[in-house]
Write a protein that holds these residues in place. Structure first.
Motif, PDB file in Angstrom:
ATOM      1  N   LEU A  27       0.620   7.701   5.657  1.00 51.68           N
ATOM      2  CA  LEU A  27       1.800   6.764   5.560  1.00 51.68           C
ATOM      3  C   LEU A  27       1.461   5.355   5.437  1.00 51.68           C
ATOM      4  O   LEU A  27       2.011   4.560   4.654  1.00 51.68           O
ATOM      5  N   PHE A  28       0.243   4.943   6.174  1.00 53.46           N
ATOM      6  CA  PHE A  28      -0.030   3.732   6.059  1.00 53.46           C
ATOM      7  C   PHE A  28      -1.213   3.221   5.172  1.00 53.46           C
ATOM      8  O   PHE A  28      -1.422   2.089   4.931  1.00 53.46           O
ATOM      9  N   CYS A  29      -2.272   4.196   4.723  1.00 52.21           N
ATOM     10  CA  CYS A  29      -3.226   3.857   3.951  1.00 52.21           C
ATOM     11  C   CYS A  29      -3.289   4.644   2.437  1.00 52.21           C
ATOM     12  O   CYS A  29      -4.094   4.613   1.840  1.00 52.21           O
ATOM     13  N   TYR A  30      -2.007   5.122   2.186  1.00 49.24           N
ATOM     14  CA  TYR A  30      -1.986   5.525   0.810  1.00 49.24           C
ATOM     15  C   TYR A  30      -1.018   4.695  -0.291  1.00 49.24           C
ATOM     16  O   TYR A  30       0.099   4.818   0.050  1.00 49.24           O
ATOM     17  N   PRO A  31      -1.490   3.903  -0.975  1.00 47.52           N
ATOM     18  CA  PRO A  31      -0.763   3.071  -1.773  1.00 47.52           C
ATOM     19  C   PRO A  31       0.209   3.769  -2.949  1.00 47.52           C
ATOM     20  O   PRO A  31       1.446   3.170  -3.173  1.00 47.52           O
ATOM     21  N   GLY A  32      -0.162   4.828  -3.238  1.00 47.77           N
ATOM     22  CA  GLY A  32       0.532   5.668  -4.244  1.00 47.77           C
ATOM     23  C   GLY A  32       1.975   6.057  -3.428  1.00 47.77           C
ATOM     24  O   GLY A  32       2.883   5.953  -4.253  1.00 47.77           O
ATOM     25  N   LEU A  33       1.855   6.344  -2.276  1.00 45.71           N
ATOM     26  CA  LEU A  33       2.954   6.885  -1.412  1.00 45.71           C
ATOM     27  C   LEU A  33       3.965   5.711  -1.269  1.00 45.71           C
ATOM     28  O   LEU A  33       5.117   5.707  -1.375  1.00 45.71           O
ATOM     29  N   GLN A  34       3.474   4.472  -0.983  1.00 45.20           N
ATOM     30  CA  GLN A  34       3.988   3.387  -0.474  1.00 45.20           C
ATOM     31  C   GLN A  34       4.877   2.995  -1.729  1.00 45.20           C
ATOM     32  O   GLN A  34       5.953   2.512  -1.791  1.00 45.20           O
ATOM     33  N   ALA A  35       4.155   2.906  -2.871  1.00 45.65           N
ATOM     34  CA  ALA A  35       4.687   2.370  -4.223  1.00 45.65           C
ATOM     35  C   ALA A  35       6.059   3.297  -4.691  1.00 45.65           C
ATOM     36  O   ALA A  35       6.706   2.799  -5.089  1.00 45.65           O
ATOM     37  N   ILE A  36       5.787   4.522  -4.623  1.00 42.39           N
ATOM     38  CA  ILE A  36       6.798   5.427  -4.683  1.00 42.39           C
ATOM     39  C   ILE A  36       8.154   5.389  -3.727  1.00 42.39           C
ATOM     40  O   ILE A  36       9.165   5.138  -4.302  1.00 42.39           O
ATOM     41  N   ARG A  62       3.899  -3.958  -6.232  1.00 45.31           N
ATOM     42  CA  ARG A  62       2.969  -4.211  -7.056  1.00 45.31           C
ATOM     43  C   ARG A  62       1.841  -4.988  -6.507  1.00 45.31           C
ATOM     44  O   ARG A  62       0.454  -4.681  -6.448  1.00 45.31           O
ATOM     45  N   PHE A  63       2.204  -6.015  -5.755  1.00 48.06           N
ATOM     46  CA  PHE A  63       1.184  -7.117  -5.140  1.00 48.06           C
ATOM     47  C   PHE A  63       0.631  -6.273  -4.081  1.00 48.06           C
ATOM     48  O   PHE A  63      -0.513  -6.639  -3.595  1.00 48.06           O
ATOM     49  N   PHE A  64       1.274  -5.414  -3.179  1.00 45.08           N
ATOM     50  CA  PHE A  64       0.518  -4.648  -2.055  1.00 45.08           C
ATOM     51  C   PHE A  64       0.071  -3.410  -2.551  1.00 45.08           C
ATOM     52  O   PHE A  64      -1.220  -3.200  -1.875  1.00 45.08           O
ATOM     53  N   THR A  65       0.249  -2.840  -3.483  1.00 45.33           N
ATOM     54  CA  THR A  65      -0.436  -1.566  -3.808  1.00 45.33           C
ATOM     55  C   THR A  65      -1.197  -1.672  -5.181  1.00 45.33           C
ATOM     56  O   THR A  65      -1.924  -0.588  -5.328  1.00 45.33           O
ATOM     57  N   GLY A  66      -0.718  -2.504  -6.016  1.00 46.35           N
ATOM     58  CA  GLY A  66      -1.427  -2.600  -7.404  1.00 46.35           C
ATOM     59  C   GLY A  66      -1.024  -1.473  -8.153  1.00 46.35           C
ATOM     60  O   GLY A  66      -1.415  -1.309  -9.292  1.00 46.35           O
ATOM     61  N   ILE A  67       0.350  -1.145  -7.864  1.00 37.75           N
ATOM     62  CA  ILE A  67       0.944  -0.183  -8.743  1.00 37.75           C
ATOM     63  C   ILE A  67       2.392  -0.900  -9.265  1.00 37.75           C
ATOM     64  O   ILE A  67       3.084  -1.188  -8.518  1.00 37.75           O
TER      65      ILE A  67
END
Length: 250
Positions: A27-36, A62-67
């Protein structure tokens, strides 16, 4: 419906990523999940026709995840963006259920035309790291796109695409692991190997012809008086005759 999609997005990570250990880490360390997750919020607001807010949410994601996922893009259920840095998904792109996207992937458009200008991915599609899918293309179900490939044409279902530009390699009857996006046939290396084998065969033929010619010259030289063929400055009789005609100026 949105809640079910979020649950599926969360669960698919444990199926696709062996490094996923517990739900807090995911939940807290996967940027792909956070971006979706942020995209699903932005997409619903975008469908309501509200200005600025969905793009702002996309920009923050985009700023926080790079996605970067445009609020207008349609993302199916259980889509997993692994690592995700540098992933770009355009406004009219569509990603089918349970697709897997690696870092550096671009689902982009070409030109400045309006309307549908980004690709549509079917279900269970795997897009390898750094791959680019450009234009209003239809990518079928269960398609694998190799890392670094550039896809510029439609791809039917159950195919593998590799290379620049992407070429289709069929794998009929072969079950493959969706995580093995680097374990793909290298058609370019195969062609280069065939060309090298052909060059080697041609070189052997040329060498054999040269050896036959040398033997023929030695046989002729043994029968020609004054040993014209043994002259280090002239290999052929016609060269000797020309030299004599010119008075030894060659």
């Amino acid at each position: 419906m949105v809640l079910l999609s979020i649950i599926a997005d969360f669960r698919i990570i444990f199926d696709r990523d062996p490094a996923a250990r517990n739900w807090l880490e995911v939940l807290f360390c996967y940027p792909g999940l956070q971006a979706i997750l942020l995209h699903r919020i932005a997409h619903r607001i975008h469908n309501l026709g509200l200005p600025l807010v969905p793009r702002l949410i996309s920009h923050v994601a985009r700023f926080f995840t790079g996605i970067e996922i445009h609020p207008g893009a349609k993302i199916g259920t259980g889509v997993f963006i692994d690592h995700g840095m540098g992933v770009v998904i355009g406004e009219t792109a569509e990603v089918g259920d349970y697709s897997l996207i690696y870092q550096g992937v671009t689902l982009g458009g070409t030109g400045k035309e309006s309307g549908k200008r980004h690709p549509t991915l079917g279900k269970n599609v795997v897009v390898g790291a750094g791959a680019k899918v450009l234009g209003n293309l239809n990518i079928g179900n269960n398609v694998r796109i190799g890392a670094g490939s550039v896809v510029l044409r439609d791809v039917p279902s159950d195919c593998t695409v590799v290379g620049i530009p992407g070429r289709i390699v069929y794998q009929s009857g072969v079950r493959v692991n969706p995580l093995e996006h680097g374990n793909l046939p290298d058609s370019e290396a195969k062609v280069i190997r065939l060309l090298l084998d052909r060059i080697d065969a041609l070189e052997q033929q040329v060498q054999a012809l040269q050896e036959d010619k040398l033997k023929e010259q030695e046989l002729v030289a043994s029968r020609v008086p004054n040993s014209e063929y043994n002259d280090p400055h002239s290999c052929y009789l016609k060269d000797k005759e020309i030299e004599e005609f010119l008075g030894g100026t060659m």
